[in-house]
Write a protein that holds these residues in place. Structure first.
Motif, short mmCIF file in Angstrom:
data_model
loop_
_atom_site.label_atom_id
_atom_site.label_comp_id
_atom_site.label_asym_id
_atom_site.label_seq_id
_atom_site.Cartn_x
_atom_site.Cartn_y
_atom_site.Cartn_z
N THR A 1 -7.05 16.97 17.91
CA THR A 1 -8.05 16.23 17.14
C THR A 1 -9.47 16.47 17.65
OG1 THR A 1 -7.80 14.22 18.49
CG2 THR A 1 -6.41 14.41 16.51
N GLU A 2 -9.59 17.12 18.80
CA GLU A 2 -10.92 17.50 19.31
C GLU A 2 -11.38 18.83 18.74
OE1 GLU A 2 -10.37 17.52 23.52
OE2 GLU A 2 -9.89 15.39 23.60
N ARG A 3 -10.43 19.61 18.17
CA ARG A 3 -10.76 20.95 17.70
C ARG A 3 -10.64 21.14 16.19
NH1 ARG A 3 -7.28 21.84 22.10
NH2 ARG A 3 -5.62 22.46 20.71
N VAL A 4 -9.99 20.18 15.51
CA VAL A 4 -9.72 20.33 14.08
C VAL A 4 -10.21 19.08 13.36
CG1 VAL A 4 -7.91 20.60 12.34
CG2 VAL A 4 -7.69 21.74 14.54
N GLU A 5 -10.90 19.26 12.25
CA GLU A 5 -11.29 18.12 11.41
C GLU A 5 -10.16 17.84 10.45
OE1 GLU A 5 -14.98 18.30 9.33
OE2 GLU A 5 -16.02 19.13 11.08
N PHE A 6 -9.72 16.59 10.39
CA PHE A 6 -8.68 16.17 9.47
C PHE A 6 -9.34 15.52 8.27
CE2 PHE A 6 -6.65 16.50 13.53
CZ PHE A 6 -5.41 17.04 13.24
N ARG A 7 -8.97 15.93 7.08
CA ARG A 7 -9.54 15.37 5.85
C ARG A 7 -8.43 15.15 4.84
NH1 ARG A 7 -15.33 15.94 5.63
NH2 ARG A 7 -15.89 16.23 7.81
N PHE A 8 -8.51 14.06 4.10
CA PHE A 8 -7.59 13.77 3.00
C PHE A 8 -8.40 13.74 1.72
CE2 PHE A 8 -5.28 10.95 6.25
CZ PHE A 8 -4.33 11.92 6.53
N ALA A 9 -7.83 14.28 0.63
CA ALA A 9 -8.47 14.14 -0.67
C ALA A 9 -8.52 12.66 -1.02
CB ALA A 9 -7.71 14.92 -1.73
N GLU A 10 -7.46 11.93 -0.68
CA GLU A 10 -7.42 10.48 -0.77
C GLU A 10 -6.46 10.01 0.32
OE1 GLU A 10 -4.21 9.53 -4.18
OE2 GLU A 10 -6.06 10.45 -4.88
N VAL A 11 -6.64 8.81 0.79
CA VAL A 11 -5.80 8.31 1.88
C VAL A 11 -4.36 8.18 1.38
CG1 VAL A 11 -5.42 6.43 3.50
CG2 VAL A 11 -7.75 7.08 2.90
N PRO A 12 -3.41 8.86 2.03
CA PRO A 12 -2.02 8.79 1.57
C PRO A 12 -1.39 7.44 1.90
CG PRO A 12 -2.18 10.17 3.52
CD PRO A 12 -3.59 9.78 3.14
N LYS B 1 -14.00 10.89 15.01
CA LYS B 1 -13.60 10.72 16.41
C LYS B 1 -12.33 11.50 16.68
CE LYS B 1 -15.60 6.13 16.47
NZ LYS B 1 -15.35 4.71 16.56
N SER B 2 -11.96 11.62 17.95
CA SER B 2 -10.69 12.23 18.32
C SER B 2 -9.76 11.15 18.83
CB SER B 2 -10.90 13.31 19.37
OG SER B 2 -11.43 12.75 20.55
N LEU B 3 -8.49 11.49 18.96
CA LEU B 3 -7.49 10.56 19.48
C LEU B 3 -7.25 10.87 20.95
CD1 LEU B 3 -4.88 10.63 16.56
CD2 LEU B 3 -6.54 8.84 17.06
N ASP B 4 -7.26 9.86 21.78
CA ASP B 4 -7.00 10.06 23.21
C ASP B 4 -5.64 10.71 23.41
OD1 ASP B 4 -9.41 8.92 23.94
OD2 ASP B 4 -8.57 6.92 24.24
N GLY B 5 -5.62 11.76 24.21
CA GLY B 5 -4.36 12.43 24.52
C GLY B 5 -3.89 13.41 23.46
N VAL B 6 -4.63 13.55 22.36
CA VAL B 6 -4.25 14.50 21.30
C VAL B 6 -5.38 15.52 21.19
CG1 VAL B 6 -3.52 14.75 18.89
CG2 VAL B 6 -3.05 12.62 20.12
N SER B 7 -5.27 16.59 21.98
CA SER B 7 -6.37 17.55 22.06
C SER B 7 -6.65 18.26 20.74
CB SER B 7 -6.10 18.58 23.16
OG SER B 7 -4.93 19.32 22.86
#
Length: 108
Positions: free
Chosen positions: A85-96, A77-83
Motif C-alpha cells: 500500500t506504500e507503492r500502489v494506489e488502490f482505486r475503486f470505480a465505486e466502493v464494493p 494513506k498506507s496500511l501499517d505492515g502492508v508495504s
C-alpha cells in the motif's frame, strides 16, 4: 555519482506453467530488472464450456471512470505492515459491497 535510470524496456520476463489440470491451468510470469524480481503475476485459466454454477463472462474490459474520479479507499494513506500500500494506489470505480462488510451483489 548517480545510479543509471532504468527504462520500462530493461526488463527480463520468465513464464512458467505451475499446474495443469483437467479443467484449469495455472501459470505465472516474473519480471526482473538488474537481476532483481520486480513483479510476479499468477493467473488461472479454464474452459467455460465445462463450467457449472455461477459464471461471470466479460468479453471486453469494463468501462471505468478516470482514476481521479474513482474512490481511494485508503484516503491516500498506507496500511501499517502492508508495504504494497506504500507503492500502489488502490482505486475503486465505486466502493464494493464487501468493503462495507455486506455480501456482494455482483461477483467482482
Amino acid at each position: 555519482m548517480t545510479a543509471p535510470s532504468l527504462s520500462a524496456f530493461d526488463v527480463d520476463s520468465r513464464t512458467e506453467i505451475i499446474r495443469t489440470g483437467r479443467r484449469a491451468a495455472t501459470g505465472q510470469v516474473v519480471l526482473s530488472q538488474e537481476g532483481k524480481e520486480r513483479l510476479r503475476a499468477t493467473a488461472t485459466f479454464g474452459t467455460l464450456d465445462q463450467a457449472d454454477g455461477r459464471t461471470l463472462v466479460t468479453g471486453e474490459p469494463p468501462v471505468l471512470p478516470d482514476p481521479d474520479d474513482c474512490v481511494d479507499p485508503l484516503g491516500g494513506k498506507s496500511l501499517d505492515g502492508v508495504s504494497n500500500t506504500e507503492r500502489v494506489e488502490f482505486r475503486f470505480a465505486e466502493v464494493p459491497d464487501w468493503w462495507r462488510g455486506s455480501p456482494p451483489s455482483m461477483p467482482e
